[in-house]
Write an enzyme that holds these catalytic residues in place. Structure first.
Site, mmCIF file in Angstrom:
data_model
loop_
_atom_site.group_PDB
_atom_site.id
_atom_site.type_symbol
_atom_site.label_atom_id
_atom_site.label_comp_id
_atom_site.label_asym_id
_atom_site.label_seq_id
_atom_site.Cartn_x
_atom_site.Cartn_y
_atom_site.Cartn_z
ATOM 1 N N CYS A 1 37.492 44.438 43.388
ATOM 2 C CA CYS A 1 37.295 45.789 42.948
ATOM 3 C C CYS A 1 36.074 45.718 41.844
ATOM 4 C CB CYS A 1 38.595 45.889 42.036
ATOM 5 S SG CYS A 1 38.475 46.978 40.714
ATOM 6 N N CYS B 1 36.222 46.870 38.350
ATOM 7 C CA CYS B 1 36.926 45.517 37.643
ATOM 8 C C CYS B 1 35.726 44.648 37.136
ATOM 9 C CB CYS B 1 37.868 44.915 38.375
ATOM 10 S SG CYS B 1 39.294 45.951 38.968
#
Length: 110
Positions: free
Chosen positions: A35, A38
């Site tokens: 991700c 993230c």
């Protein structure tokens, strides 16, 4: 998992002890290696943990290796941030955000 410096990693096994049982409010980032947003949050969380360490515990949980906790809180998007106070989730926020905005959102629950 891309770990943010100064931010503990929690797992299905110790979530109860580290988050639910914490005396301080806890900000949990539900995160994943795959991700990109993230990864952007790493420096923000590191800075937040350093600045608010006395008032707030900041931890990360890898959704890929901890499906029980991820499913228990119905986390579908990464990153998802949840604030737990006295063992209960009191705030949930989805998506990367700048530190200033994160602090504003946290100020309502701290």
């Amino acid at each position: 998992m891309i770990k943010a410096a100064g931010v503990a990693e929690v797992t299905d096994a110790d979530f109860e002890a580290e988050v639910i049982g914490s005396e301080l409010p806890v900000l949990v980032e539900f995160t994943a290696d795959w991700c990109p947003p993230c990864r952007q949050m790493g420096p923000v969380l590191t800075s937040l943990a350093a600045q608010e360490g006395g008032r707030l515990k900041v931890v990360q949980l890898d959704v890929d290796t901890n499906p029980l906790t991820t499913n228990a809180y119905k986390v579908l998007s990464m990153p998802t941030f949840m604030v737990f106070r006295a063992g209960e989730p009191v705030r949930s926020m989805v998506g990367a955000r700048p530190k200033r905005r994160l602090l504003e959102e946290l100020s309502e629950v701290l």
